[in-house]
Design an enzyme around this catalytic site. Structure first.
Site, PDB file in Angstrom:
ATOM      1  N   CYS A 137      24.716  -0.334  15.276  1.00  0.00           N
ATOM      2  CA  CYS A 137      24.965  -0.996  16.563  1.00  0.00           C
ATOM      3  C   CYS A 137      23.735  -1.759  17.035  1.00  0.00           C
ATOM      4  CB  CYS A 137      25.371   0.030  17.609  1.00  0.00           C
ATOM      5  SG  CYS A 137      24.070   1.207  17.957  1.00  0.00           S
ATOM      6  N   HIS A 278      23.636   4.418  21.924  1.00  0.00           N
ATOM      7  CA  HIS A 278      24.459   3.304  21.445  1.00  0.00           C
ATOM      8  C   HIS A 278      23.979   1.988  22.037  1.00  0.00           C
ATOM      9  CE1 HIS A 278      27.874   1.467  19.605  1.00  0.00           C
ATOM     10  NE2 HIS A 278      28.549   1.252  20.715  1.00  0.00           N
ATOM     11  N   ASN A 299      31.521  -4.333  22.969  1.00  0.00           N
ATOM     12  CA  ASN A 299      31.236  -3.295  21.981  1.00  0.00           C
ATOM     13  C   ASN A 299      31.456  -3.846  20.569  1.00  0.00           C
ATOM     14  OD1 ASN A 299      30.543  -0.791  20.985  1.00  0.00           O
ATOM     15  ND2 ASN A 299      32.289   0.299  21.861  1.00  0.00           N
TER      16      ASN A 299
END
Ligand SMILES: *[C@@H]1O[C@H](CO)[C@@H](O)[C@H](O)[C@H]1NC(C)=O
Ligand SMILES: *[C@@H]1O[C@H](CO)[C@@H](O)[C@H](O)[C@H]1NC(C)=O
Ligand SMILES: *[C@@H]1O[C@H](CO)[C@@H](O)[C@H](O)[C@H]1NC(C)=O
Ligand SMILES: *[C@@H]1O[C@H](CO)[C@@H](O)[C@H](O)[C@H]1NC(C)=O
Length: 332
Positions: A137, A278, A299
């Site tokens: 990520c 994250h 996302n």
């Protein structure tokens, strides 16, 4: 009225298909392309997955029957174990708090802020990407704002390579599919003087040999000119920075309910005051029903996650630490 009808309809469905009923599990597997071959292991996987599914199902129903500002629902994550879920994250803690402080800036412009701002449908944002079962990520979080700024400057779109970072950025705090930090990724791209184009260095979702070289000028799709943190825990500074720089990279704390978000403003208390895990990109902000302020957050779990790949997270209260490590990048 419509909501009430939906509610009554779902009660009716629940009444018929109570917990433990195979038909909903079968339907879930069909919709999400899951297939556990019982002949291979005597049904071990099937039983494990089914048990997890019904546990999550109970949580989802309980949450949605309460008075919350967001709803959750089933998706590809519904029958995964906690360990499997963690692989879809991948942000470590900031490598150097000292560096963080020294690099922090306030936005230069102090213009009046619009009540809403949203780059979500901008020509300069590519379709939602998917990191897959790889804790990368941090690479996606670094690349998206760079793609945006480069596009805004050149007026043409160039999709950039996350795989370059996964394979090549091994010099610092970044560990391929095992997590990393977006600001050090920009530092790496500055050092090697280039971010490769996605089509020349496509995403694989696993760490491989580095195929980028300093002489690889023909691979370069963008170059980093500068980057830095926005003042921490200052939502106004973030709003101004969004206007000035475009989408911002940031880190959040993901907890269980986040995986199943579908609609509304996410405000789960469970994610507050825990270490971030994250990386995501803030692409805008708004206000819901004149009551609750939110960030529009992009996302990297594919278009079929959340609200077509996006989630609205409560703004102005450092929800899930989203206002702690915001950062910007500028391309040439
Ligand atoms: C639901 O929550 C909101 C915000 O917390 C509150 O204003 C409202 O009164 C609650 N409604 C019910 C039915 O509890
Ligand atoms: C690797 O790290 C060293 C020391 O921090 C630095 O001088 C060098 O530029 C880095 N190289 C790359 C390719 O990031
Ligand atoms: C980086 O690449 C650009 C474009 O190829 C070049 O003009 C520039 O001199 C390079 N900078 C460094 C420090 O190598
Ligand atoms: C937050 O940011 C705004 C906008 O840059 C600035 O005017 C304000 O002084 C900052 N607040 C604090 C507490 O530093």
């Amino acid at each position: 009225m419509k909501l009430l009808l939906v509610f009554l309809a779902s009660l009716f469905v629940l009444g018929i298909n109570g917990q433990g009923d195979d038909s909903r599990w079968k339907e879930y597997k069909r919709l999400n392309g899951k297939n556990y071959n019982e002949k291979l292991d005597g049904g071990k996987q099937e039983n494990l997955r089914k048990a997890i599914f019904f546990q999550r199902d109970a949580n989802i129903r309980k949450h949605n029957s309460g008075n919350h500002s967001f709803q959750i629902g089933h998706n590809k994550f519904s029958d995964l174990t906690g360990k499997e879920l963690a692989v879809f994250l991948g942000t470590t803690s900031p490598p150097s708090p000292k560096l963080h402080k020294s690099m922090t800036v306030l936005p230069k412009r102090q213009t009046r802020l619009p009540t809403t701002l949203n780059y979500r449908n901008s020509f300069c944002l590519p379709p939602i990407k998917a990191q897959g079962s790889c804790g990368s990520c941090w690479a996606f979080t670094a690349i998206t704002p760079l793609e945006f700024d480069r596009c805004r400057k050149k007026r043409s779109f160039s999709v950039l390579s996350e795989q370059q970072l996964v394979d090549c950025d091994t010099n610092s705090t970044n560990y391929g599919c095992n997590g990393g930090w977006y600001v050090t990724a920009w530092s790496h791209l500055t050092t090697v003087n280039g971010s490769a184009s996605e089509f020349l260095y496509p995403y694989k979702g696993s760490k491989g040999k580095c195929k980028y070289c300093p002489e690889c000028k023909s691979m370069v799709g963008a170059r980093v000119s500068s980057y830095g943190y926005i003042q921490s825990k200052n939502a106004t500074a973030m709003q101004l920075a969004l206007q000035e720089y475009g989408p911002l990279a940031t880190a959040i704390t993901v907890v269980g309910s986040f995986y199943y978000y579908t609609v509304g403003v996410y405000d789960d208390e469970a994610c507050d005051n825990l270490p971030v895990n994250h990386g995501v990109v803030v692409v805008g902000y708004g206000r819901y029903n004149d009551i609750i302020d939110y960030w529009v957050v992009r996302n990297t779990w594919g278009e079929n996650w959340g609200d077509q790949g996006y989630i609205n997270i409560q703004r102005g209260v450092n929800k899930c630490s989203i206002e702690t490590y915001p950062a910007f990048v500028v391309s040439y």
